[in-house]
Motif scaffolding. Structure first.
Motif, PDB file in Angstrom:
ATOM      1  N   TYR A  44       0.805  -1.027  -0.200  1.00 28.50           N
ATOM      2  CA  TYR A  44      -0.108   0.040  -0.046  1.00 28.50           C
ATOM      3  C   TYR A  44       0.828   1.236   0.027  1.00 28.50           C
ATOM      4  CZ  TYR A  44      -3.574  -3.239   0.943  1.00 28.50           C
ATOM      5  OH  TYR A  44      -4.513  -4.448   0.614  1.00 28.50           O
ATOM      6  N   LYS A  45       2.152   1.137  -0.186  1.00 31.40           N
ATOM      7  CA  LYS A  45       2.979   2.221  -0.436  1.00 31.40           C
ATOM      8  C   LYS A  45       2.649   3.132  -1.655  1.00 31.40           C
ATOM      9  CE  LYS A  45       7.995   3.602  -0.528  1.00 31.40           C
ATOM     10  NZ  LYS A  45       9.033   3.131  -0.529  1.00 31.40           N
ATOM     11  N   GLN A  46       2.560   4.369  -1.557  1.00 29.97           N
ATOM     12  CA  GLN A  46       2.133   5.316  -2.634  1.00 29.97           C
ATOM     13  C   GLN A  46       0.774   5.013  -3.182  1.00 29.97           C
ATOM     14  OE1 GLN A  46       5.395   4.637  -5.460  1.00 29.97           O
ATOM     15  NE2 GLN A  46       6.690   6.359  -4.376  1.00 29.97           N
ATOM     16  N   THR A  47      -0.208   4.619  -2.383  1.00 31.35           N
ATOM     17  CA  THR A  47      -1.560   4.329  -2.765  1.00 31.35           C
ATOM     18  C   THR A  47      -2.276   5.380  -2.258  1.00 31.35           C
ATOM     19  OG1 THR A  47      -2.068   2.755  -1.072  1.00 31.35           O
ATOM     20  CG2 THR A  47      -1.326   1.968  -3.099  1.00 31.35           C
ATOM     21  N   ILE A  48      -3.585   5.835  -2.783  1.00 28.02           N
ATOM     22  CA  ILE A  48      -4.161   6.978  -2.331  1.00 28.02           C
ATOM     23  C   ILE A  48      -5.222   6.393  -1.063  1.00 28.02           C
ATOM     24  CG2 ILE A  48      -6.126   8.460  -2.697  1.00 28.02           C
ATOM     25  CD1 ILE A  48      -5.062   8.738  -5.436  1.00 28.02           C
ATOM     26  N   LEU A  49      -5.746   5.277  -1.314  1.00 26.21           N
ATOM     27  CA  LEU A  49      -6.923   4.629  -0.581  1.00 26.21           C
ATOM     28  C   LEU A  49      -6.249   3.686   0.667  1.00 26.21           C
ATOM     29  CD1 LEU A  49      -9.884   4.176  -2.847  1.00 26.21           C
ATOM     30  CD2 LEU A  49      -9.333   5.816  -1.206  1.00 26.21           C
ATOM     31  N   GLY A  50      -5.034   3.108   0.311  1.00 30.08           N
ATOM     32  CA  GLY A  50      -4.222   2.190   1.080  1.00 30.08           C
ATOM     33  C   GLY A  50      -5.259   1.086   1.625  1.00 30.08           C
ATOM     34  N   PRO A  51      -5.351   0.721   2.910  1.00 27.10           N
ATOM     35  CA  PRO A  51      -5.988  -0.430   3.532  1.00 27.10           C
ATOM     36  C   PRO A  51      -7.409  -0.240   3.170  1.00 27.10           C
ATOM     37  CG  PRO A  51      -4.482   0.318   4.949  1.00 27.10           C
ATOM     38  CD  PRO A  51      -4.569   1.522   4.114  1.00 27.10           C
ATOM     39  N   LEU A  52      -7.999   0.734   2.840  1.00 27.40           N
ATOM     40  CA  LEU A  52      -9.535   0.681   2.187  1.00 27.40           C
ATOM     41  C   LEU A  52      -9.813  -0.337   1.126  1.00 27.40           C
ATOM     42  CD1 LEU A  52     -10.513   4.469   2.646  1.00 27.40           C
ATOM     43  CD2 LEU A  52     -11.224   2.704   4.091  1.00 27.40           C
ATOM     44  N   TRP A  53      -8.679  -0.682   0.395  1.00 26.11           N
ATOM     45  CA  TRP A  53      -8.745  -1.526  -0.639  1.00 26.11           C
ATOM     46  C   TRP A  53      -9.384  -3.104   0.027  1.00 26.11           C
ATOM     47  CZ3 TRP A  53      -9.702   0.062  -5.239  1.00 26.11           C
ATOM     48  CH2 TRP A  53      -9.162   1.091  -5.798  1.00 26.11           C
ATOM     49  N   PHE A  54      -8.960  -3.204   1.160  1.00 27.53           N
ATOM     50  CA  PHE A  54      -9.407  -4.438   1.767  1.00 27.53           C
ATOM     51  C   PHE A  54     -10.922  -4.354   1.880  1.00 27.53           C
ATOM     52  CE2 PHE A  54      -5.318  -4.947   4.213  1.00 27.53           C
ATOM     53  CZ  PHE A  54      -4.911  -5.693   3.529  1.00 27.53           C
ATOM     54  N   LEU A  55     -11.600  -3.414   1.936  1.00 23.93           N
ATOM     55  CA  LEU A  55     -13.035  -3.143   1.895  1.00 23.93           C
ATOM     56  C   LEU A  55     -13.589  -3.081   0.556  1.00 23.93           C
ATOM     57  CD1 LEU A  55     -13.715  -0.653   4.996  1.00 23.93           C
ATOM     58  CD2 LEU A  55     -13.844  -3.297   4.840  1.00 23.93           C
ATOM     59  N   ILE A  56     -12.905  -2.190  -0.472  1.00 25.38           N
ATOM     60  CA  ILE A  56     -13.414  -2.077  -1.605  1.00 25.38           C
ATOM     61  C   ILE A  56     -13.550  -3.032  -2.421  1.00 25.38           C
ATOM     62  CG2 ILE A  56     -12.885  -0.468  -3.725  1.00 25.38           C
ATOM     63  CD1 ILE A  56     -11.812   1.538  -1.799  1.00 25.38           C
ATOM     64  N   THR A  57     -12.290  -3.927  -2.417  1.00 22.73           N
ATOM     65  CA  THR A  57     -12.447  -5.099  -3.588  1.00 22.73           C
ATOM     66  C   THR A  57     -13.516  -6.001  -3.012  1.00 22.73           C
ATOM     67  OG1 THR A  57      -9.929  -4.793  -3.571  1.00 22.73           O
ATOM     68  CG2 THR A  57     -11.073  -7.025  -4.187  1.00 22.73           C
ATOM     69  N   PRO A  58     -13.956  -6.528  -2.021  1.00 20.69           N
ATOM     70  CA  PRO A  58     -14.912  -7.325  -1.584  1.00 20.69           C
ATOM     71  C   PRO A  58     -16.411  -6.995  -2.123  1.00 20.69           C
ATOM     72  CG  PRO A  58     -14.047  -6.992   0.370  1.00 20.69           C
ATOM     73  CD  PRO A  58     -13.144  -6.333  -0.600  1.00 20.69           C
ATOM     74  N   LEU A  59     -16.550  -5.525  -1.728  1.00 16.91           N
ATOM     75  CA  LEU A  59     -17.699  -4.787  -1.918  1.00 16.91           C
ATOM     76  C   LEU A  59     -18.042  -4.785  -3.711  1.00 16.91           C
ATOM     77  CD1 LEU A  59     -17.653  -2.162   0.364  1.00 16.91           C
ATOM     78  CD2 LEU A  59     -19.193  -3.848   0.472  1.00 16.91           C
ATOM     79  N   MET A  60     -17.061  -4.627  -4.310  1.00 15.20           N
ATOM     80  CA  MET A  60     -16.891  -4.451  -5.672  1.00 15.20           C
ATOM     81  C   MET A  60     -17.405  -5.915  -6.302  1.00 15.20           C
ATOM     82  SD  MET A  60     -14.180  -1.393  -6.701  1.00 15.20           S
ATOM     83  CE  MET A  60     -14.694  -1.817  -8.504  1.00 15.20           C
ATOM     84  N   SER A  61     -16.664  -6.795  -5.802  1.00 11.58           N
ATOM     85  CA  SER A  61     -16.872  -8.221  -6.305  1.00 11.58           C
ATOM     86  C   SER A  61     -17.963  -8.788  -6.079  1.00 11.58           C
ATOM     87  CB  SER A  61     -15.585  -9.143  -5.636  1.00 11.58           C
ATOM     88  OG  SER A  61     -14.435  -8.548  -6.208  1.00 11.58           O
ATOM     89  N   SER A  62     -18.626  -8.628  -4.730  1.00 19.22           N
ATOM     90  CA  SER A  62     -19.932  -9.054  -4.470  1.00 19.22           C
ATOM     91  C   SER A  62     -21.249  -8.455  -5.099  1.00 19.22           C
ATOM     92  CB  SER A  62     -19.987  -8.890  -2.941  1.00 19.22           C
ATOM     93  OG  SER A  62     -18.913  -9.721  -2.225  1.00 19.22           O
ATOM     94  N   SER A  63     -20.955  -6.988  -5.457  1.00 18.48           N
ATOM     95  CA  SER A  63     -22.032  -6.267  -6.072  1.00 18.48           C
ATOM     96  C   SER A  63     -22.045  -6.802  -7.672  1.00 18.48           C
ATOM     97  CB  SER A  63     -21.707  -4.888  -6.129  1.00 18.48           C
ATOM     98  OG  SER A  63     -21.464  -4.554  -4.658  1.00 18.48           O
ATOM     99  N   MET A  64     -20.694  -7.060  -8.092  1.00 15.80           N
ATOM    100  CA  MET A  64     -20.734  -7.511  -9.631  1.00 15.80           C
ATOM    101  C   MET A  64     -21.401  -8.933  -9.648  1.00 15.80           C
ATOM    102  SD  MET A  64     -20.132  -6.572 -12.528  1.00 15.80           S
ATOM    103  CE  MET A  64     -19.074  -5.152 -12.311  1.00 15.80           C
ATOM    104  N   TYR A  65     -21.109  -9.933  -8.657  1.00 15.67           N
ATOM    105  CA  TYR A  65     -21.550 -11.258  -8.517  1.00 15.67           C
ATOM    106  C   TYR A  65     -23.230 -11.163  -8.443  1.00 15.67           C
ATOM    107  CZ  TYR A  65     -16.966 -12.915  -8.044  1.00 15.67           C
ATOM    108  OH  TYR A  65     -15.725 -13.244  -8.145  1.00 15.67           O
ATOM    109  N   THR A  66     -23.707 -10.027  -7.739  1.00 16.03           N
ATOM    110  CA  THR A  66     -25.212  -9.961  -7.315  1.00 16.03           C
ATOM    111  C   THR A  66     -25.820  -9.540  -8.683  1.00 16.03           C
ATOM    112  OG1 THR A  66     -24.782  -9.385  -4.948  1.00 16.03           O
ATOM    113  CG2 THR A  66     -26.914  -8.757  -5.959  1.00 16.03           C
ATOM    114  N   LEU A  67     -25.299  -8.650  -9.262  1.00 14.40           N
ATOM    115  CA  LEU A  67     -25.744  -8.262 -10.681  1.00 14.40           C
ATOM    116  C   LEU A  67     -25.789  -9.147 -11.648  1.00 14.40           C
ATOM    117  CD1 LEU A  67     -26.797  -5.907 -12.345  1.00 14.40           C
ATOM    118  CD2 LEU A  67     -24.619  -5.403 -12.901  1.00 14.40           C
TER     119      LEU A  67
END
Length: 285
Positions: A44-67
């Motif tokens: 997470y060096k030189q990233t804007i959201l850092g550890p927030l990707w731990f939350l964003i990734t599963p939310l986006m994946s699960s939302s796509m699977y749901t759709l």
């Protein structure tokens, strides 16, 4: 070395197939924590959201699977809310696949380090498995929040006593991913083609595992494939993990027992090959 010429540590070549010094691994536990810190900082060096990707990734994946699988394909989720079904499945599969893919590059990814300093080589894959737990626990917390929200809306969710077995399921996912990963890592020191196939193979494996569909759907549409899918060692883990948390489907102890046998055999075989290859891998990597 001590003052009187006595060595505090002696490094000897391994002569047998199965030479794992557990005491030595324990003595290097500080190195594991150092590697964990290094992995987190480098990820997470030189990233804007850092550890927030731990939350964003599963939310986006699960939302796509749901759709796609829930709304468009209309695949059953055994009565569980679609988003929770996919969020729960994705958490378990992501942990297993991360353990496998990360440990699969142990030799090739750390060759520069292995060639300069000695430490038990198993420290590296063990570190990746522990590091993957961080993302997994965050996804579990996210799942718990999502369950609370859906339960407040009156959705059908039935966590049960089998949640006490979740640590056993997580341990099995770690051991299975570790075993397959170090086996692939050992072979890729000579055959680099396998490293390319890992990502593609994991994608195919996911669709052969009840991640985006329940096994009951397979029994309805293609009964002849049901037993084949159950023999997939990851399938009983995902099924039982989802049942314990959401109460959808049913618990299957029979195939889970077979899955444990496969896990232990793969881990043993992978460790044997790993300890054999690590003696000479610098000549081929």
């Amino acid at each position: 070395m001590k003052n009187k010429g006595e060595w505090t540590a002696v490094i000897r070549p391994k002569a047998g197939w199965f030479e794992i010094n557990l005491k030595e691994l324990w003595n290097y536990r500080d190195l594991v924590f150092m590697f964990l810190k290094r992995n987190f900082n480098s990820a997470y060096k030189q990233t804007i959201l850092g550890p927030l990707w731990f939350l964003i990734t599963p939310l986006m994946s699960s939302s796509m699977y749901t759709l796609i699988f829930g709304q468009i394909a209309k695949i059953s989720t055994d009565g569980a809310p679609q988003f929770l079904f996919y969020l729960c499945s994705n958490a378990a599969w992501s942990y297993f696949s991360t353990c496998l893919s990360s440990t699969a590059s142990t030799f090739t990814g750390n060759a520069y380090l292995f060639g300069k300093v000695y430490f038990p080589r198993l420290v590296s894959p063990i570190t990746t498995v522990i590091y993957a737990l961080l993302a997994f626990f965050i996804q579990l917390l996210l799942l718990a929040v999502a369950i609370a929200i859906f339960a407040a809306r009156g959705e059908y969710i039935h966590p049960n006593i089998h949640m006490l077995l979740l640590p056993v399921m997580v341990l099995q996912m770690a051991l299975l991913g570790l075993g397959i990963g170090i086996l692939i890592s050992s072979v890729t020191t000579k055959y680099r083609d396998l490293a390319i196939l890992v990502g593609f193979g994991l994608q195919l494996w996911m669709y052969g595992t009840p991640v985006v569909y329940p096994i009951s759907q397979v029994a309805t549409i293609a009964p002849q494939l049901e037993k084949i899918i159950w023999l997939n060692p990851v399938a009983p883990i995902i099924n039982n993990f989802r049942y314990a948390i959401l109460g959808c489907g049913s618990m299957n102890y029979g195939y889970w027992g077979i899955s444990w046998i496969v896990t232990l055999v793969v881990l043993l075989f992978g460790t044997l090959i790993f300890t054999k290859i690590e003696r000479t891998f610098m000549d081929t990597v």
